[in-house]
Scaffold this active site. Structure first.
Site, short mmCIF file in Angstrom:
data_model
loop_
_atom_site.label_atom_id
_atom_site.label_comp_id
_atom_site.label_asym_id
_atom_site.label_seq_id
_atom_site.Cartn_x
_atom_site.Cartn_y
_atom_site.Cartn_z
N SER A 42 0.82 -1.36 -0.05
CA SER A 42 0.04 0.13 0.14
C SER A 42 0.64 1.04 0.04
O SER A 42 1.88 1.07 0.25
CB SER A 42 -0.99 -0.05 1.33
OG SER A 42 -0.08 0.14 2.53
N ASP A 93 7.26 -10.26 8.13
CA ASP A 93 7.55 -9.06 8.90
C ASP A 93 8.90 -8.81 8.85
O ASP A 93 9.67 -9.69 9.51
CB ASP A 93 6.86 -9.35 10.47
CG ASP A 93 7.06 -8.09 11.10
OD1 ASP A 93 7.97 -7.18 10.81
OD2 ASP A 93 6.40 -7.79 12.18
N SER A 172 13.00 7.55 4.45
CA SER A 172 12.72 8.11 5.80
C SER A 172 11.56 8.91 5.70
O SER A 172 10.59 8.58 5.34
CB SER A 172 14.13 8.81 5.95
OG SER A 172 14.26 9.45 7.26
N TYR A 186 8.88 8.80 16.80
CA TYR A 186 8.95 8.52 15.13
C TYR A 186 10.47 9.01 14.72
O TYR A 186 11.09 8.53 13.89
CB TYR A 186 7.78 9.23 14.56
CG TYR A 186 7.75 8.94 13.03
CD1 TYR A 186 7.55 7.61 12.27
CD2 TYR A 186 7.76 10.04 12.13
CE1 TYR A 186 7.58 7.43 10.98
CE2 TYR A 186 7.67 10.05 10.80
CZ TYR A 186 7.51 8.73 10.25
OH TYR A 186 7.45 8.82 8.88
N LYS A 190 13.60 7.40 12.36
CA LYS A 190 14.08 7.84 11.09
C LYS A 190 15.15 8.56 10.90
O LYS A 190 15.74 8.66 9.89
CB LYS A 190 12.74 9.04 10.41
CG LYS A 190 11.36 8.06 10.23
CD LYS A 190 11.52 7.09 9.01
CE LYS A 190 10.28 6.55 8.76
NZ LYS A 190 10.28 5.63 7.66
#
Length: 298
Positions: A42, A93, A172, A186, A190
């Site tokens: 997706s 995964d 990223s 988060y 990144k």
């Protein structure tokens, strides 16, 4: 005098920027190439797969949800340019078990040949104030966003170096360049990708393997919709100040940057340092090769 110095600096930077394409690698030819996209069921990952498929690549999609993978496969196959192209789906995964990731990459290479380009697009975002986030959230995001890029890259890098060809793309985020309110978990995951990519590039460049990092802004994807559910008020207000991009546009730019590796402006300024560091790496590589030959003939 100050104006003269400023003019000299501008001219110097422009000269470096003009020279940088001359020292960039040859573009990667996508027709017939094997491209692996993690998080490809997706969002940006699926759009990257479509963009590569449009240019004649063979695609391996890797994601957790098998139903979404099969649906993505159908969408991608609509964009084929010849009847030889294949879309292979593998459910795993990529952030949990390196041995499993290594095995699925081997399966993909057995069916579609060596990996020419790997796009690490698997990732997720959860936001919240630092003291409100569970410690497990930091662990989960570091696992998915960071280790989920380490494991696939580790699984393809040896073959790429042996073949002296390959591209590795790390997706990223703008939050991987600038820490923002609500993104303590988060952003840190990144930011880690940038450090990984820059250090890895120095290791693999002598083998004609190149690494690129994409820093997409807010993009209209299912993941972004999920992210919005957990954003604090301050984070939502910050997000509203910038426009949301379409995943197709972001994917097209990422693929372009991946197959035609060019130096960014600040990267260009650092060429003198990088050139010196690269020469050290190459000397060590040559010395190691001489030692191995000497050991074999002894």
């Amino acid at each position: 005098m100050l104006l003269l110095a400023a003019a000299f600096l501008v001219a110097f930077v422009l000269l470096l920027y003009m020279v940088s394409p001359l020292i960039s690698p040859k573009p990667l030819a996508l027709p017939g190439a094997h491209v692996v996209v993690t998080g490809g069921s997706s969002g940006i990952g699926k759009c990257i797969a479509i963009e590569c498929y449009k240019q004649g690549a063979f695609i391996t999609l890797v994601a957790r949800n098998e139903d979404k993978l099969l649906q993505a496969k159908k969408e991608i196959e609509k964009h084929s340019i010849n009847d030889k192209q294949v879309v292979l789906c593998i459910s795993v995964d990529v952030s949990q078990d390196y041995s499993q990731v290594e095995n699925v990459i081997k399966q993909a290479q057995e069916k579609l040949g060596p990996v020419d380009m790997l796009v690490n697009c698997a990732g997720m975002s959860l936001s919240g104030k630092f003291e409100d986030l569970e410690v497990s959230t930091f662990e989960r995001l570091m696992s998915v966003n960071y280790l989920g890029s380490v494991y696939p890259s580790r699984a393809v890098i040896t073959t790429m170096k042996e073949r002296r060809v390959g591209r590795i793309v790390f997706v990223s985020s703008q939050a991987g360049q600038l820490g923002l309110f609500g993104f303590t978990a988060y952003s840190s995951s990144k930011f880690a990708i940038r450090g990984l990519a820059e250090a890895l590039q120095m290791e693999v460049k002598p083998y004609n393997v190149y690494v690129t990092v994409a820093y997409p802004p807010d993009t209209d994807t299912p993941g972004f919709a999920e992210e919005n559910k957990t954003k604090p008020l301050e984070t939502r207000l910050i997000s509203e100040t910038v426009s949301v991009c379409k995943p197709e546009q972001v994917a097209k730019q990422i693929v372009k940057d991946a197959i035609v590796v060019t130096m960014g402006l600040f990267r260009t300024i650092a060429l003198f340092y990088l050139g010196s560091f690269d020469s050290i790496v190459r000397r060590c590589m040559m010395q190691r090769a001489k030692s191995e030959i000497a050991d074999k003939t002894a």
